[in-house]
Design a protein around this motif. Structure first.
Motif, PDB file in Angstrom:
ATOM      1  N   GLU A 102      40.896  23.285  22.131  1.00 55.01           N
ATOM      2  CA  GLU A 102      41.303  24.692  22.290  1.00 55.01           C
ATOM      3  C   GLU A 102      42.065  25.179  21.063  1.00 55.01           C
ATOM      4  N   ALA A 103      42.974  24.341  20.590  1.00 54.55           N
ATOM      5  CA  ALA A 103      43.731  24.716  19.397  1.00 54.55           C
ATOM      6  C   ALA A 103      42.796  24.833  18.200  1.00 54.55           C
ATOM      7  N   ALA A 115      41.007  28.077  18.265  1.00 60.45           N
ATOM      8  CA  ALA A 115      41.861  29.208  17.918  1.00 60.45           C
ATOM      9  C   ALA A 115      42.247  29.226  16.440  1.00 60.45           C
ATOM     10  N   HIS A 116      42.404  28.047  15.835  1.00 53.77           N
ATOM     11  CA  HIS A 116      43.001  28.004  14.498  1.00 53.77           C
ATOM     12  C   HIS A 116      42.085  27.484  13.394  1.00 53.77           C
ATOM     13  N   GLN A 135      38.276  26.970  13.870  1.00 53.74           N
ATOM     14  CA  GLN A 135      36.839  27.169  14.042  1.00 53.74           C
ATOM     15  C   GLN A 135      36.263  28.242  13.121  1.00 53.74           C
ATOM     16  N   ASP A 160      50.412  20.344  19.055  1.00 49.66           N
ATOM     17  CA  ASP A 160      49.112  20.963  18.776  1.00 49.66           C
ATOM     18  C   ASP A 160      48.411  20.217  17.645  1.00 49.66           C
TER      19      ASP A 160
END
Ligand code: HEC
Length: 109
Positions: free
Chosen positions: A30-31, A34-35, A37, A95
């Motif tokens: 998920e991280a 968000a950061h 990809q 994270d």
């Protein structure tokens, strides 16, 4: 008898450390989405359009070259940036550990 105690103690002492040190790849995903990809693509293969825009070569994260980085080196890339990659803001230490665990799954395909 004594040896068995020592082994048992060693196992118990090591357990929490490994549990804490191992990142959670699921949360890391998920991280990553968000950061990371937008530049590295959903599977770490790299976003060609972005690479072109940055005039950079984005190495596939599953490649041997990237996977041969240690976790500490990867953390440094994320925190301090490298070459055309800027430091990534807004990630907690947890994270980062999780993202690295996710990046490790990309090398296992
Ligand atoms: C703005 C685009 C961008 C974002 C966002 C980004 N990266 Fe990168 N990343 C790059 C580029 C460009 C390179 C190639 C750097 C170079 O060598 O010039 C790179 C290289 C890397 C490398 C390889 C470093 C090496 O030593 O070869 C790793 C590992 C990496 N990124 C991980 C991540 C992770 C994890 C995230 C998210 C936390 C992330 N990147 C977010 C653009 C980005």
């Amino acid at each position: 008898m004594k040896l068995r105690m020592v082994i048992l103690l060693a196992v118990f002492a090591a357990l929490p450390a490994t549990v804490l040190a191992a990142g959670n790849a699921k949360e890391g995903k998920e991280a990553f989405a968000a950061h990371c990809q937008m530049c590295h693509g959903p599977n770490g293969e790299g976003n060609p359009a972005l690479a072109k825009m940055l005039h950079a070569t984005i190495p596939p994260l599953g490649s041997k070259a990237v996977q041969s980085l240690t976790d500490a080196q990867m953390k440094e890339v994320i925190e301090k940036g490298k070459g055309k990659m800027q430091p990534i803001q807004g990630l907690s230490a947890a994270d980062i550990t999780n993202v690295i665990a996710f990046v490790r799954t990309l090398g296992k395909k």
